[in-house]
Write a protein that holds these residues in place. Structure first.
Motif, PDB file in Angstrom:
ATOM      1  N   ALA A 199       5.972   3.302   5.792  1.00  0.00           N
ATOM      2  CA  ALA A 199       5.143   4.485   5.542  1.00  0.00           C
ATOM      3  C   ALA A 199       5.316   5.557   6.607  1.00  0.00           C
ATOM      4  CB  ALA A 199       3.663   4.079   5.465  1.00  0.00           C
ATOM      5  N   TRP A 235       2.281   6.710  -1.925  1.00  0.00           N
ATOM      6  CA  TRP A 235       1.587   5.905  -0.911  1.00  0.00           C
ATOM      7  C   TRP A 235       1.256   4.505  -1.422  1.00  0.00           C
ATOM      8  CZ3 TRP A 235       2.083   8.110   3.596  1.00  0.00           C
ATOM      9  CH2 TRP A 235       2.092   9.506   3.696  1.00  0.00           C
ATOM     10  N   ASP A 236       1.025   4.379  -2.733  1.00  0.00           N
ATOM     11  CA  ASP A 236       0.649   3.070  -3.274  1.00  0.00           C
ATOM     12  C   ASP A 236       1.847   2.130  -3.410  1.00  0.00           C
ATOM     13  OD1 ASP A 236       1.864   4.429  -5.338  1.00  0.00           O
ATOM     14  OD2 ASP A 236       0.354   3.936  -6.858  1.00  0.00           O
ATOM     15  N   VAL A 260      -3.552   6.063   4.155  1.00  0.00           N
ATOM     16  CA  VAL A 260      -2.891   7.006   5.059  1.00  0.00           C
ATOM     17  C   VAL A 260      -3.224   8.469   4.752  1.00  0.00           C
ATOM     18  CG1 VAL A 260      -0.627   7.896   5.778  1.00  0.00           C
ATOM     19  CG2 VAL A 260      -1.048   5.429   5.724  1.00  0.00           C
ATOM     20  N   PRO A 261      -3.259   8.915   3.495  1.00  0.00           N
ATOM     21  CA  PRO A 261      -3.594  10.323   3.247  1.00  0.00           C
ATOM     22  C   PRO A 261      -4.936  10.745   3.848  1.00  0.00           C
ATOM     23  CG  PRO A 261      -2.667   9.359   1.275  1.00  0.00           C
ATOM     24  CD  PRO A 261      -2.880   8.227   2.235  1.00  0.00           C
ATOM     25  N   VAL A 282       4.125  11.868  -2.290  1.00  0.00           N
ATOM     26  CA  VAL A 282       4.477  10.624  -1.604  1.00  0.00           C
ATOM     27  C   VAL A 282       3.871   9.441  -2.347  1.00  0.00           C
ATOM     28  CG1 VAL A 282       4.314   9.308   0.549  1.00  0.00           C
ATOM     29  CG2 VAL A 282       4.536  11.809   0.626  1.00  0.00           C
ATOM     30  N   CYS A 342       4.959  10.239   6.988  1.00  0.00           N
ATOM     31  CA  CYS A 342       3.875  10.918   7.701  1.00  0.00           C
ATOM     32  C   CYS A 342       4.380  12.059   8.565  1.00  0.00           C
ATOM     33  CB  CYS A 342       3.136   9.919   8.594  1.00  0.00           C
ATOM     34  SG  CYS A 342       2.296   8.585   7.712  1.00  0.00           S
ATOM     35  N   TRP A 375      -1.322  -2.084   2.361  1.00  0.00           N
ATOM     36  CA  TRP A 375      -0.869  -0.941   1.588  1.00  0.00           C
ATOM     37  C   TRP A 375      -1.281   0.370   2.246  1.00  0.00           C
ATOM     38  CZ3 TRP A 375       2.350  -2.008  -2.390  1.00  0.00           C
ATOM     39  CH2 TRP A 375       2.356  -3.327  -2.864  1.00  0.00           C
ATOM     40  N   ALA A 376      -0.469   1.407   2.051  1.00  0.00           N
ATOM     41  CA  ALA A 376      -0.641   2.675   2.763  1.00  0.00           C
ATOM     42  C   ALA A 376      -1.512   3.678   2.013  1.00  0.00           C
ATOM     43  CB  ALA A 376       0.723   3.292   3.050  1.00  0.00           C
ATOM     44  N   THR A 377      -2.315   3.215   1.072  1.00  0.00           N
ATOM     45  CA  THR A 377      -3.167   4.132   0.315  1.00  0.00           C
ATOM     46  C   THR A 377      -4.249   4.781   1.173  1.00  0.00           C
ATOM     47  OG1 THR A 377      -4.414   2.170  -0.382  1.00  0.00           O
ATOM     48  CG2 THR A 377      -2.799   3.062  -1.927  1.00  0.00           C
ATOM     49  N   HIS A 422       2.025  -0.526   5.561  1.00  0.00           N
ATOM     50  CA  HIS A 422       2.057  -0.400   7.025  1.00  0.00           C
ATOM     51  C   HIS A 422       1.672  -1.759   7.599  1.00  0.00           C
ATOM     52  CE1 HIS A 422      -2.256  -0.145   6.587  1.00  0.00           C
ATOM     53  NE2 HIS A 422      -2.233   1.092   6.085  1.00  0.00           N
TER      54      HIS A 422
END
Length: 355
Positions: free
Chosen positions: A121, A73-74, A86-87, A71, A125, A82-84, A78
């Motif tokens: 994002a 993510w970068d 989220v993991p 994914v 998920c 940035w969604a970095t 959201h």
């Protein structure tokens, strides 16, 4: 550039390119023709907007299924940037510490489904939330599935009747998230993800925990047309053997929504009517079917339905609807008979509608 996210300190380093930058306004002439939307890249070149539906489908098509590391993510955002991050949150919701997992899920929900919206994002998920739910202790499953479903639904926030059993209510208008990305595409990608994970939802629908079964029914109702007839068949089979009244209510609403969304409203109404007219069905099941019928039409109800709703409210049956996830956004006090008042208001509104 329009649509640039408001990056917070802990949101990570921006990725190599935007997925948004869509110059949208309230009066955009191409509001529903999303294929005509473009963004301007770092070199000033106009490019088609990045399609989250295609990318989520690609994730599921990977050998062995979705992998967290696949994914981007970068490149995702959201509600807070940035969604970095989220993991790490997804890892925490799967962890062994119940308190930490609960807190991480609250943070994740707030970021990807902020105030009833759905960020770009969010659909990425879903496979990890559902896989965590299958393996998680029972108390966590409801929360994990609930966040996954929220990514794919429009929330009526108190709307009565015709928007209730309709996950795609907002598709008649353009919606954008905090970053300016079309939320219509995001929610469609989320519903496609739920459809792709129908086998996992089938397992959760047969879970020993009643709350998990109710959430799985909500998820199957929300899954896109890509799931075909399987969700309806699963829901009907579970209803035939379900013993918990609140779960039965949720299953009835899920079947009615599924039939009306991917069949026709008339089909959903006919099925719901066959259930609420059947005196051999449990009271809570009949009441849920009556509510389903009311929410699939804007015509006044027949007297038999009005009497059923009024009688079951007086008997206290309406409390079973509190287990149905469709009511979670409605503006009523869930204690002290709040759902009773909501139902009577729903019925009163239905009686005053004109065909």
């Amino acid at each position: 550039m329009a649509g640039t996210p408001d990056v917070t300190e802990d949101a990570g380093t921006p990725g190599p390119g935007p997925v948004w930058g869509v110059p949208l306004g309230d009066d955009d002439a191409a509001a529903l023709d999303l294929t005509s939307l473009w963004y301007e890249d770092d070199h000033g070149t106009a490019r088609p907007i990045w399609d989250v539906r295609v990318e989520v489908a690609r994730l599921y098509a990977s050998p062995g299924g979705p992998v967290m590391g696949d994914v981007p993510w970068d490149r995702l955002c959201h509600a807070y940037g940035w969604a970095t991050d989220v993991p790490e949150l997804l890892a925490q919701v799967r962890g062994g510490d119940d308190a930490a997992a609960k807190q991480a899920l609250i943070h994740l929900d707030n970021k990807i489904c902020h105030q009833g919206g759905s960020s770009v994002a969010a659909p990425f998920c879903i496979p990890f939330l559902l896989r965590s739910a299958v393996d998680a202790p029972a108390p966590r499953r409801v929360g994990l599935v609930s966040v996954a479903v929220a990514a794919g639904r429009d929330n009526p926030f108190g709307t009565l009747r015709t928007d209730v059993l309709n996950a795609v209510a907002g598709e008649t208008a353009l919606m954008v998230d905090n970053c300016g990305y079309p939320m219509n595409w995001t929610q469609q990608a989320a519903r496609d993800a739920l459809a792709a994970d129908t086998p996992l939802l089938a397992r959760l629908l047969a879970d020993a925990d009643a709350g998990t079964r109710a959430c799985a029914a909500f998820a199957l109702a929300t899954a896109s047309a890509a799931a075909g007839e399987t969700p309806t068949a699963l829901l009907r089979r579970q209803l035939s053997r379900e013993a918990q009244a609140a779960v039965c209510a949720g299953l009835v609403l899920a079947i009615a929504e599924r039939m009306s969304t991917y069949g026709s409203r008339a089909e959903g109404m006919r099925w719901a009517q066959s259930v609420w007219e059947d005196a051999g069905e449990p009271p809570g099941t009949r009441l849920a079917a009556a509510v389903g019928w009311l929410c699939l039409t804007d015509v006044p109800p027949p007297e038999q339905l009005s009497e059923l709703v009024t009688d079951e409210v007086s008997r206290g049956t309406a409390s079973v609807l509190l287990g149905a996830r469709w009511l979670r956004h409605f503006d009523f006090d869930r204690s002290d008979g709040g759902v009773d008042r909501w139902l009577l208001r729903l019925l009163d509104e239905a009686r005053t509608d004109t065909a």
